[in-house]
Design a protein around this motif. Sequence first.
Motif, short mmCIF file in Angstrom:
data_model
loop_
_atom_site.label_atom_id
_atom_site.label_comp_id
_atom_site.label_asym_id
_atom_site.label_seq_id
_atom_site.Cartn_x
_atom_site.Cartn_y
_atom_site.Cartn_z
N ILE A 130 0.84 -1.33 -0.03
CA ILE A 130 -0.06 -0.06 0.08
C ILE A 130 1.02 1.32 -0.13
CG2 ILE A 130 -1.76 1.30 1.44
CD1 ILE A 130 -2.78 -1.17 2.20
N TYR A 131 1.92 1.13 0.95
CA TYR A 131 2.87 2.35 0.75
C TYR A 131 3.31 2.70 -0.47
CZ TYR A 131 6.81 5.44 1.98
OH TYR A 131 7.58 6.45 1.96
N ASN A 132 3.96 1.60 -1.31
CA ASN A 132 4.53 1.59 -2.35
C ASN A 132 3.68 2.13 -3.50
OD1 ASN A 132 6.74 1.33 -4.56
ND2 ASN A 132 5.69 -0.56 -5.14
N LEU A 133 2.33 1.60 -3.46
CA LEU A 133 1.38 2.10 -4.42
C LEU A 133 1.17 3.81 -4.16
CD1 LEU A 133 -1.17 -0.58 -4.53
CD2 LEU A 133 0.41 -0.32 -6.33
N ARG A 134 1.03 4.09 -3.02
CA ARG A 134 0.33 5.39 -2.81
C ARG A 134 1.50 6.36 -2.75
NH1 ARG A 134 -3.06 9.08 -3.93
NH2 ARG A 134 -3.60 10.40 -2.17
N GLU A 143 -7.60 3.73 -7.46
CA GLU A 143 -6.75 2.60 -8.15
C GLU A 143 -6.46 1.73 -7.20
OE1 GLU A 143 -3.17 1.73 -11.29
OE2 GLU A 143 -4.18 3.81 -11.30
N ILE A 144 -5.86 1.93 -6.12
CA ILE A 144 -5.69 0.99 -4.98
C ILE A 144 -6.45 0.20 -4.76
CG2 ILE A 144 -4.81 0.92 -2.50
CD1 ILE A 144 -3.30 3.48 -3.05
N SER A 145 -7.67 0.78 -4.24
CA SER A 145 -8.97 -0.06 -4.28
C SER A 145 -9.24 -0.99 -5.06
CB SER A 145 -10.18 0.76 -3.94
OG SER A 145 -10.67 1.26 -4.99
N GLU A 146 -9.00 -0.70 -6.36
CA GLU A 146 -9.35 -1.64 -7.50
C GLU A 146 -8.37 -2.91 -7.56
OE1 GLU A 146 -9.45 0.45 -11.13
OE2 GLU A 146 -11.18 1.55 -10.37
N ARG A 147 -7.07 -2.40 -7.41
CA ARG A 147 -6.02 -3.31 -7.21
C ARG A 147 -6.19 -4.48 -6.16
NH1 ARG A 147 -0.24 -0.44 -9.23
NH2 ARG A 147 -1.06 0.60 -10.79
N PRO A 153 -13.78 3.26 0.41
CA PRO A 153 -13.59 3.74 1.96
C PRO A 153 -12.49 2.83 2.52
CG PRO A 153 -15.92 3.89 1.18
CD PRO A 153 -15.18 3.05 0.27
N ALA A 154 -12.55 1.61 2.04
CA ALA A 154 -11.72 0.63 2.74
C ALA A 154 -10.47 0.76 2.63
CB ALA A 154 -12.05 -1.01 2.55
#
Length: 180
Positions: A130-134, A143-147, A153-154
């Motif tokens: 998550i850190y790397n993505l954001r 896009e994070i939620s999709e991946r 919201p989660a």
Amino acid sequence: MSEKKRANALLQECYNEYRIKLFNYCLSRLDGSREAADDCVQETFIVFYNKLLDGEQFENPRAFLYRTADNFVKRQKQKAASELRHQVPLESAADIGICDEEYCERLDQIDYSECANILINLLTDEEKNIYNLRYSQKVSVEEISERLGISRPAASMRLMRLRNKIKDMVYSFDIEKKGG
């Protein structure tokens, strides 16, 4: 329609309609601090969602969202002002006895990117992802939620928890042992 489904549907609708507008509003009030604006928007939607789950009805969700975001902006500004009042310039720290001169010199020599890597390595694999993505890849919350296959919201909640965990780690980080 169940209460939770109604809450999820209204949250999704309001998130899609107001997220960018709220972000821009917060961004303008927070002097361009994107992270602080993002935090305010996430917190706003978390409060909104919790109220929806509690069964609260909103005649004007837009007004509630802006009022809530404004309250978070005010808190961010107060927090920033408080932190600024408690900061002492490094060059003055030794003079007023906050730290000895040798310690202050060590602070200047610390490789903060190395310290950041040490902290990041303490995260779980999911948190590192998550850190790397954001923050490394600059991927949006959507896009994070999709991946990750989770709701927006989660994903926002996981990002907020990650930021809080990192802040706690930074405040407890021992530069004597890890840095410089």
